[in-house]
Design a protein around this motif. Sequence first.
Motif, PDB file in Angstrom:
ATOM      1  N   LEU A  29       0.822  -1.221   0.000  1.00 13.30           N
ATOM      2  CA  LEU A  29       0.000   0.000   0.000  1.00 13.30           C
ATOM      3  C   LEU A  29       0.851   1.265   0.000  1.00 13.30           C
ATOM      4  O   LEU A  29       0.524   2.262  -0.656  1.00 13.30           O
ATOM      5  CB  LEU A  29      -0.913   0.005   1.231  1.00 13.30           C
ATOM      6  CG  LEU A  29      -2.267  -0.692   1.076  1.00 13.30           C
ATOM      7  CD1 LEU A  29      -3.058  -0.565   2.354  1.00 13.30           C
ATOM      8  CD2 LEU A  29      -3.063  -0.106  -0.088  1.00 13.30           C
ATOM      9  N   ARG A  62     -11.310  -2.251  -5.740  1.00 13.60           N
ATOM     10  CA  ARG A  62     -12.288  -3.080  -5.009  1.00 13.60           C
ATOM     11  C   ARG A  62     -12.661  -4.296  -5.854  1.00 13.60           C
ATOM     12  O   ARG A  62     -12.802  -5.409  -5.340  1.00 13.60           O
ATOM     13  CB  ARG A  62     -13.546  -2.275  -4.672  1.00 13.60           C
ATOM     14  CG  ARG A  62     -13.333  -1.140  -3.675  1.00 13.60           C
ATOM     15  CD  ARG A  62     -12.922  -1.628  -2.296  1.00 13.60           C
ATOM     16  NE  ARG A  62     -13.879  -2.565  -1.732  1.00 13.60           N
ATOM     17  CZ  ARG A  62     -15.022  -2.223  -1.126  1.00 13.60           C
ATOM     18  NH1 ARG A  62     -15.326  -0.956  -0.993  1.00 13.60           N
ATOM     19  NH2 ARG A  62     -15.824  -3.154  -0.648  1.00 13.60           N
ATOM     20  N   GLY A 107     -10.322  -7.027  -5.619  1.00  4.37           N
ATOM     21  CA  GLY A 107     -10.297  -7.749  -4.352  1.00  4.37           C
ATOM     22  C   GLY A 107      -9.813  -6.948  -3.162  1.00  4.37           C
ATOM     23  O   GLY A 107      -9.708  -7.496  -2.057  1.00  4.37           O
ATOM     24  N   LEU A 108      -9.539  -5.668  -3.364  1.00  7.48           N
ATOM     25  CA  LEU A 108      -9.074  -4.857  -2.225  1.00  7.48           C
ATOM     26  C   LEU A 108     -10.217  -4.706  -1.219  1.00  7.48           C
ATOM     27  O   LEU A 108     -11.335  -4.354  -1.587  1.00  7.48           O
ATOM     28  CB  LEU A 108      -8.635  -3.476  -2.737  1.00  7.48           C
ATOM     29  CG  LEU A 108      -7.541  -2.796  -1.934  1.00  7.48           C
ATOM     30  CD1 LEU A 108      -6.233  -3.548  -2.117  1.00  7.48           C
ATOM     31  CD2 LEU A 108      -7.352  -1.353  -2.378  1.00  7.48           C
ATOM     32  N   ARG A 109      -9.921  -4.971   0.025  1.00  6.27           N
ATOM     33  CA  ARG A 109     -10.964  -4.898   1.054  1.00  6.27           C
ATOM     34  C   ARG A 109     -11.200  -3.440   1.446  1.00  6.27           C
ATOM     35  O   ARG A 109     -10.316  -2.589   1.293  1.00  6.27           O
ATOM     36  CB  ARG A 109     -10.536  -5.712   2.280  1.00  6.27           C
ATOM     37  CG  ARG A 109     -10.481  -7.205   1.997  1.00  6.27           C
ATOM     38  CD  ARG A 109      -9.710  -7.940   3.079  1.00  6.27           C
ATOM     39  NE  ARG A 109      -9.717  -9.389   2.859  1.00  6.27           N
ATOM     40  CZ  ARG A 109      -8.844 -10.024   2.072  1.00  6.27           C
ATOM     41  NH1 ARG A 109      -7.905  -9.344   1.421  1.00  6.27           N
ATOM     42  NH2 ARG A 109      -8.906 -11.331   1.927  1.00  6.27           N
ATOM     43  N   SER A 110     -12.409  -3.182   2.019  1.00  8.18           N
ATOM     44  CA  SER A 110     -12.745  -1.789   2.365  1.00  8.18           C
ATOM     45  C   SER A 110     -11.792  -1.251   3.434  1.00  8.18           C
ATOM     46  O   SER A 110     -11.436  -0.078   3.429  1.00  8.18           O
ATOM     47  CB  SER A 110     -14.189  -1.671   2.824  1.00  8.18           C
ATOM     48  OG  SER A 110     -14.416  -2.546   3.900  1.00  8.18           O
ATOM     49  N   ARG A 111     -11.357  -2.118   4.355  1.00  4.29           N
ATOM     50  CA  ARG A 111     -10.416  -1.626   5.379  1.00  4.29           C
ATOM     51  C   ARG A 111      -9.067  -1.265   4.755  1.00  4.29           C
ATOM     52  O   ARG A 111      -8.362  -0.389   5.245  1.00  4.29           O
ATOM     53  CB  ARG A 111     -10.266  -2.630   6.518  1.00  4.29           C
ATOM     54  CG  ARG A 111      -9.610  -3.931   6.186  1.00  4.29           C
ATOM     55  CD  ARG A 111      -9.221  -4.663   7.478  1.00  4.29           C
ATOM     56  NE  ARG A 111      -8.565  -5.920   7.176  1.00  4.29           N
ATOM     57  CZ  ARG A 111      -9.207  -7.080   7.010  1.00  4.29           C
ATOM     58  NH1 ARG A 111     -10.514  -7.132   7.117  1.00  4.29           N
ATOM     59  NH2 ARG A 111      -8.535  -8.193   6.746  1.00  4.29           N
ATOM     60  N   GLN A 112      -8.728  -1.944   3.637  1.00  4.02           N
ATOM     61  CA  GLN A 112      -7.485  -1.575   2.940  1.00  4.02           C
ATOM     62  C   GLN A 112      -7.644  -0.223   2.241  1.00  4.02           C
ATOM     63  O   GLN A 112      -6.694   0.557   2.177  1.00  4.02           O
ATOM     64  CB  GLN A 112      -7.110  -2.655   1.918  1.00  4.02           C
ATOM     65  CG  GLN A 112      -6.573  -3.926   2.561  1.00  4.02           C
ATOM     66  CD  GLN A 112      -6.241  -4.988   1.523  1.00  4.02           C
ATOM     67  OE1 GLN A 112      -7.125  -5.486   0.828  1.00  4.02           O
ATOM     68  NE2 GLN A 112      -4.966  -5.318   1.419  1.00  4.02           N
TER      69      GLN A 112
END
Lengths: 415, 228
Positions: A3, A333, A336-341
């Motif tokens: 990130l 998203r 596959g990126l998670r919302s917390r990421q």
Amino acid sequence: MNLLHLILREVGYRPLNFMLGVVSVAVAVACLVSELTVLKRYDLRTDGIIAARSAETQSRMAGLEDDYRKLTLKMGFNVLILPKDQNLGDLYANDFAAKSMPEEYAARLAGSRVATINHILPILQQKVKWPERERTILLMGVRGEVYMQDAKQKQLMGPVASGTMLIGHELAVNLKLKGGDDVVLMGRKFTVAQVNPERGNKDDITVWINLAEAQALLAKPGQINAIMALDCTCDTIDRLGKIRAEIARILPDTQVIEFASQAVARAEARQRAASEAAAAMAQEKTVRAKLRAEKEAFAAVLIPVALLGAAIWIGLLAFSNVRERALEIGILRALGLRSRQVLLMFLSRALVTGFAGAVLGFAVGVLATLPAMPALQLPWLPLVLLAAPALAALASWLPALIATQQDPADILRKE
Amino acid sequence: MSAILEICDLAKRYPGPSGPVHALVNVSLQVNPGEFVVVQGPSGCGKSTLLLAAGGLLRPDAGTVRIAGQDPYALSPEDRAGFRAAHIGFVFQQFHLVPYLSIIDNVLAPDLALQRPDATARAAELIARFGLKDRQHHLPGQLSVGERQRTALARALLNRPQLLLADEPTGNLDRDNGVLVLDALAEFARAGGAVLLATHDIAAAGRAGRTVHLLAGGVREHDRKEPA
């Protein structure tokens, strides 16, 4: 890839948004650092000024001491001529001489024109009960000076007119007497001619009347119990010894003691000088404390305003960044990126902005207060480096949350 | 053989100014391993909606979606994201590359979700396979459209997905690049993966083993033939 790598690439791609954020944090941090440095510098200067004033006072006091030593070499001093058989212990215990001597001694001394004596004042003094007022007082009969070395000299104590009295401060207050009041003392009527100011010694319970009236009241006609020889001068080291020898030659059945000497005067003068210096220093401290309070009040307004302004600005920039990157968020998203990421991505960007702003702001704050460099508070640096990113992250929290709530399907469908 | 993608009675409607618009009406579809299925239909018939719903991105109003035997909508949003990263690859008409990431970083982007240790090696392999080795440190803006779509394809394949969803991937490409992309999709299917391709492209439809015609939200007919 991680990130941080993505964040740094994005910052490099959109430098304006990032720089605007950094500058807003830098301005707030610079305000904070410069204000704190200026306040610290002011405190250091105050300490310096007070220390310098203190040293100056010490130096002046030392100089004053020396000056007094030199001045008092030729300064007059006071002696009390008492009957030779007067016990000094009794004198000190009772505050008056119980033994007496002829009033004529004063005239004899004056007639001898002793070169070392400038003023001669015969007195008759006794501690008595003021029967009409039920008070113990020191009654002092005086007739004024019988001799002055030089006509130009100012009379140290004048005569007290017959039928009048001068009273000490404590007596006046306690007996509720004032100038012009008529009183009766030991059966004789007097008018209060004057109330002396407070002196803090036995004078405050003394009543001065005419010598002849005192002699009558005390049943000691033609008698006195002391001669005050005032403002005596002597050019030898053993000046008391010299004057004792002179007086013994003229009045052999008397003894001489020194009283209210220049040492007392010198101590009083030194005390006065010291208290004036302390007052001046206290005033300086008060003035500087007031100025500091004003500076502090200014900082108390400026710093929160700067911090709040920076927080609002960073929040707006973060909103703008989220809007601008809506598609990118949708893609990530979808991948596959998670919302917390996503949340972490925006908050980390804010942390980077805050950190860069803190470093820049600290440097600017230091440069802006370059003359105050000795006051630079490096211990503030870690706090600033932690607080500024935290503030930026806090300000970006809501936009980051909004970013996580964006529907990737909605974004991709619209595209 | 169990299907990689199973869609059963799927329905989806969107709110519209004059009432709801039915994008999908009772759509059922199955894509098996090794199958290359093309979805065709006029604009607005729901092709993209079908792909989004099949990809676990758009929850349907009715019906079920199962990918590799699992219903992604039964998972929490966070788990569904991870599931997407592990099982599904997306290819879009507009490529949707991240503009500030280099080609290698774009290919590695899905790894942000999974953090697999072999991701870098896999990305290098895909970049070489799609002829992008010399361009791997360029930004997407510095690439031709064909190179960009190849990058998007490499990105979609990074995590070795079972299902590849492609929405008009050849729509912006010239013939050669279009063929190259279709070849890659066909190869993916031959290797055991499942491809669902939404397209208007006749040539693309010609490469599919099966074509599904989507008309006004519903599946009307299936054409079957041997894969090219």
